[in-house]
Design a protein around this motif. Sequence first.
Motif, mmCIF file in Angstrom:
data_model
loop_
_atom_site.group_PDB
_atom_site.id
_atom_site.type_symbol
_atom_site.label_atom_id
_atom_site.label_comp_id
_atom_site.label_asym_id
_atom_site.label_seq_id
_atom_site.Cartn_x
_atom_site.Cartn_y
_atom_site.Cartn_z
ATOM 1 N N ASN A 106 0.878 -1.182 0.000
ATOM 2 C CA ASN A 106 0.000 0.000 0.000
ATOM 3 C C ASN A 106 0.904 1.217 0.000
ATOM 4 O OD1 ASN A 106 -2.130 -1.793 2.120
ATOM 5 N ND2 ASN A 106 -2.763 -1.014 0.141
ATOM 6 N N GLN A 115 -8.816 7.296 4.220
ATOM 7 C CA GLN A 115 -9.741 6.417 3.518
ATOM 8 C C GLN A 115 -11.022 6.321 4.342
ATOM 9 O OE1 GLN A 115 -7.490 2.714 3.363
ATOM 10 N NE2 GLN A 115 -6.958 3.067 1.228
ATOM 11 N N HIS A 118 -13.387 0.477 6.435
ATOM 12 C CA HIS A 118 -13.872 -0.676 5.668
ATOM 13 C C HIS A 118 -13.302 -1.968 6.253
ATOM 14 C CE1 HIS A 118 -9.899 0.306 4.001
ATOM 15 N NE2 HIS A 118 -9.788 -0.986 3.713
ATOM 16 N N ASP A 120 -11.665 -5.582 4.639
ATOM 17 C CA ASP A 120 -11.098 -5.943 3.333
ATOM 18 C C ASP A 120 -11.888 -7.068 2.664
ATOM 19 O OD1 ASP A 120 -9.144 -4.021 3.308
ATOM 20 O OD2 ASP A 120 -7.573 -5.326 4.116
ATOM 21 N N MET A 144 -1.877 2.997 9.968
ATOM 22 C CA MET A 144 -3.192 2.402 9.775
ATOM 23 C C MET A 144 -4.041 2.679 11.018
ATOM 24 S SD MET A 144 -4.356 -1.440 8.831
ATOM 25 C CE MET A 144 -3.380 -1.526 7.357
ATOM 26 N N HIS A 188 -11.014 -0.902 9.396
ATOM 27 C CA HIS A 188 -9.779 -0.122 9.437
ATOM 28 C C HIS A 188 -9.778 0.876 8.287
ATOM 29 C CE1 HIS A 188 -9.106 -3.110 6.344
ATOM 30 N NE2 HIS A 188 -8.165 -2.312 5.831
ATOM 31 N N ARG A 189 -8.764 1.722 8.249
ATOM 32 C CA ARG A 189 -8.609 2.634 7.108
ATOM 33 C C ARG A 189 -7.179 3.143 7.044
ATOM 34 N NH1 ARG A 189 -11.281 8.460 8.966
ATOM 35 N NH2 ARG A 189 -10.046 8.655 10.855
ATOM 36 N N GLY A 190 -6.789 3.615 5.873
ATOM 37 C CA GLY A 190 -5.519 4.326 5.731
ATOM 38 C C GLY A 190 -5.743 5.779 6.148
ATOM 39 N N ARG A 199 4.578 6.572 2.119
ATOM 40 C CA ARG A 199 4.663 5.558 3.173
ATOM 41 C C ARG A 199 4.271 4.189 2.609
ATOM 42 N NH1 ARG A 199 -0.060 3.249 5.717
ATOM 43 N NH2 ARG A 199 0.254 2.492 3.621
ATOM 44 N N LEU A 201 3.576 0.251 2.937
ATOM 45 C CA LEU A 201 3.240 -0.786 3.920
ATOM 46 C C LEU A 201 2.985 -2.055 3.129
ATOM 47 C CD1 LEU A 201 2.553 -1.238 7.001
ATOM 48 C CD2 LEU A 201 0.159 -0.918 6.346
ATOM 49 N N ASN A 229 -5.791 1.694 -6.480
ATOM 50 C CA ASN A 229 -6.279 1.076 -5.254
ATOM 51 C C ASN A 229 -7.782 0.862 -5.390
ATOM 52 O OD1 ASN A 229 -7.362 0.991 -2.491
ATOM 53 N ND2 ASN A 229 -5.342 1.442 -1.769
ATOM 54 N N TRP A 230 -8.653 1.809 -4.998
ATOM 55 C CA TRP A 230 -10.093 1.531 -5.108
ATOM 56 C C TRP A 230 -10.744 2.206 -6.281
ATOM 57 C CZ3 TRP A 230 -10.485 3.107 0.561
ATOM 58 C CH2 TRP A 230 -10.348 1.994 1.376
ATOM 59 N N TYR A 270 -16.355 -3.831 2.219
ATOM 60 C CA TYR A 270 -16.269 -2.442 1.741
ATOM 61 C C TYR A 270 -17.530 -1.664 2.034
ATOM 62 C CZ TYR A 270 -11.787 -2.888 -0.457
ATOM 63 O OH TYR A 270 -10.435 -3.051 -0.671
HETATM 64 O O1 LIG Z 1 -2.443 1.902 3.628
HETATM 65 C C1 LIG Z 1 -3.065 1.605 4.650
HETATM 66 O O2 LIG Z 1 -2.688 1.944 5.789
HETATM 67 C C2 LIG Z 1 -4.327 0.830 4.561
HETATM 68 C C3 LIG Z 1 -4.789 0.634 3.161
HETATM 69 C C4 LIG Z 1 -6.024 -0.188 3.084
HETATM 70 O O3 LIG Z 1 -6.580 -0.559 4.055
HETATM 71 C C5 LIG Z 1 -6.588 -0.587 1.799
HETATM 72 O O4 LIG Z 1 -6.237 -0.003 0.780
HETATM 73 O O5 LIG Z 1 -7.447 -1.496 1.802
#
Ligand SMILES: O=C(O)CCC(=O)C(=O)O
Length: 270
Positions: A106, A115, A118, A120, A144, A188-190, A199, A201, A229-230, A270
């Motif tokens: 990520n 973000q 959500h 995953d 995160m 969770h979320r970014g 950054r 990860l 990504n999304w 999601y």
């Molecule tokens: O980058 C992050 O810390 C989380 C990213 C994430 O959760 C995602 O893209 O599904």
Amino acid sequence: MNQQGNEPQLSASESTRLKEDLEESGYAILRNVVPKGPLRELNDRLIEAYESSEKFEGGGTIVGHLNCFPGESARFVYDALHDYGIVGAVLALREGKSNEILSRVNWNLPDSSAQHYHMDSAFANDWIICNIAIVDVNPENGPMDVLPGTHREFYPYWRFALERKAKLSTLLAMEQGDVLVRTSNLWHRGTPNRTKAARPLMSLTFGEPSAREGDPFVLNGSGITFYPNWYGNATRKDILRERIEKALPVTRSAGRFVKSIVRPHGYDGY
Ligand SMILES: O=C(O)CCC(=O)C(=O)O
Ligand SMILES: [Fe+2]
């Protein structure tokens, strides 16, 4: 990947803590697992690849979250988790389930936005994610944000919102080489990256439905590839949508809230 036979195992106390934390909170952090020198080199390679990669409009570049296949350059990370006993522990937790692996990074860009919260996965079809800190992750560069315990039952979005689950917000600081093991059902979320450096990860997922059999480090060639990504980036509409959601995140939450009532997906993620 060879996942058969006698895998190295965690110590008894680490194994117990991992299981308890995963059950109770939905995640556990194991410290100082992957050697720092090779992670520094991996970060240098990612930066170089990103700088020379073809840039696209939208696809996560506006909100500042991209995905990346790190290819062969990340194989040592799997090896370190394997030798430490984390792979063995994950396989033991998922006995009888599919355990194909996907390897990703990520890529949280400078000036990114938060973000939306959500999971995953679809709730009924969970998998395990190991997130590896390629660099130190602190409150400034986009840690995160997890909501401990939210993996224990299924929350349609309207319930998630009305019960104010976001109050559980916990930012996970990690040092380079630390590993976060979490279930895909944990919300969770970014978060925003306020520094000038991206950054990275890494994630190794076990049992994600889109994972294919075979070596995850030669997926898409063995080089480093950045991809959306999304958000889509095929049409002007996709790009406009990403712009609107960056400026007014409430448009997404309001949409999800309504959708979860009028068109409930049951256990969808999601
Ligand atoms: O980058 C992050 O810390 C989380 C990213 C994430 O959760 C995602 O893209 O599904
Ligand atoms: Fe996620």
